[in-house]
Design an enzyme around this catalytic site. Structure first.
Site, PDB file in Angstrom:
ATOM      1  N   ARG A  54       0.976  -1.053  -0.107  1.00  0.00           N
ATOM      2  CA  ARG A  54       0.610   0.050  -0.145  1.00  0.00           C
ATOM      3  C   ARG A  54       1.286   1.564   0.393  1.00  0.00           C
ATOM      4  O   ARG A  54       2.292   1.178   0.500  1.00  0.00           O
ATOM      5  CB  ARG A  54      -0.900  -0.108   1.388  1.00  0.00           C
TER       6      ARG A  54
ATOM      7  N   ASN B 161      -1.064  -1.604  13.332  1.00  0.00           N
ATOM      8  CA  ASN B 161       0.163  -2.014  12.619  1.00  0.00           C
ATOM      9  C   ASN B 161       1.592  -2.938  12.565  1.00  0.00           C
ATOM     10  O   ASN B 161       2.318  -2.146  13.011  1.00  0.00           O
ATOM     11  CB  ASN B 161       0.253  -1.375  11.150  1.00  0.00           C
TER      12      ASN B 161
ATOM     13  N   ASP C 226       4.432  -4.948   6.493  1.00  0.00           N
ATOM     14  CA  ASP C 226       3.484  -4.320   7.490  1.00  0.00           C
ATOM     15  C   ASP C 226       3.457  -6.424   7.684  1.00  0.00           C
ATOM     16  O   ASP C 226       2.643  -6.830   6.991  1.00  0.00           O
ATOM     17  CB  ASP C 226       2.355  -4.540   6.144  1.00  0.00           C
TER      18      ASP C 226
ATOM     19  N   ASP D  20       0.870  -8.181   8.495  1.00  0.00           N
ATOM     20  CA  ASP D  20      -0.856  -8.715   8.894  1.00  0.00           C
ATOM     21  C   ASP D  20      -1.546  -8.547  10.082  1.00  0.00           C
ATOM     22  O   ASP D  20      -2.135  -7.901  10.254  1.00  0.00           O
ATOM     23  CB  ASP D  20      -0.756 -10.049   8.162  1.00  0.00           C
TER      24      ASP D  20
ATOM     25  N   ASP E  39      -3.137  -6.771  13.434  1.00  0.00           N
ATOM     26  CA  ASP E  39      -3.767  -5.478  13.471  1.00  0.00           C
ATOM     27  C   ASP E  39      -3.844  -5.294  15.113  1.00  0.00           C
ATOM     28  O   ASP E  39      -5.328  -5.873  15.388  1.00  0.00           O
ATOM     29  CB  ASP E  39      -4.436  -4.512  12.725  1.00  0.00           C
TER      30      ASP E  39
ATOM     31  N   ASP F   2      -7.361 -10.025  12.378  1.00  0.00           N
ATOM     32  CA  ASP F   2      -6.217 -10.648  11.525  1.00  0.00           C
ATOM     33  C   ASP F   2      -5.291 -11.685  11.985  1.00  0.00           C
ATOM     34  O   ASP F   2      -4.253 -11.544  10.829  1.00  0.00           O
ATOM     35  CB  ASP F   2      -5.931  -9.557  10.070  1.00  0.00           C
TER      36      ASP F   2
END
Length: 177
Positions: free
Chosen positions: A24, A88, A104, A106, A108, A121
């Protein structure tokens, strides 16, 4: 090359996955504080591009906390009903003149204005841990940092301190005049 972006500088934020692929990109965030170990930024209605090319625009002002020694970053989203936090689990950030970058991982934690929280997640984390072969040491670091984040939430430490987001939001507003 400076070790960090300057206060007032507009930067991009790039999130990657463990396999090195882009996850992202946030197009514009303004640096409110920049040191070699901590970057605090802010954005509002900024364009976000997903790995598949889809784009969306953030809905509210956000204060972003990144640290070079912690395996997480924290976004404080300012909404009418209060401050929501999105945390995160990630690698510590790096700055390379192109963008602030992190991996990242995954997991959160979403924190509500009343400071209750939920871990999100976990299934995605387990799937990616196997698919991308996260080393055991990364797994341990991330699980320890989940505990650290929860401790920070309970203690109202760092970005969870009562006046932290308000203080940095005021500074953000001074750049928007």
């Amino acid at each position: 090359m400076s070790g960090y972006p300057a206060e007032g500088e507009i930067i991009q934020i790039h999130s990657y996955k463990h396999n090195g692929l882009i996850h992202r990109v946030w197009e514009e965030s303004i640096v409110l504080k920049g040191t070699s170990t901590c970057i605090i930024g802010a954005n509002d209605k900024t364009m976000v591009t997903e790995a598949d090319g889809r784009t969306w625009v953030t809905r509210e002002p956000a204060i972003c906390f990144f640290h070079a020694k912690h395996w997480f970053n924290i976004i404080g989203m300012i909404r009418e009903e209060g401050i929501y936090y999105y945390c995160n689990l990630s690698s510590p950030f790096v700055w390379d003149e192109e963008a602030l970058k992190y991996i990242d991982y995954d997991l959160d934690i979403k924190v509500f204005p009343d400071m209750t929280y939920i871990l999100l997640d976990e299934d995605e984390y387990e799937r990616h841990r196997k698919e991308m072969n996260y080393p055991d040491v990364i797994d341990r670091i991330l699980k320890n940092n989940v505990k650290k984040l929860i401790s920070w939430i309970h203690e109202r430490k760092g970005p969870f301190a009562p006046d932290f987001i308000d203080k940095w939001y005021e500074k953000f507003l001074s750049y928007r005049k």
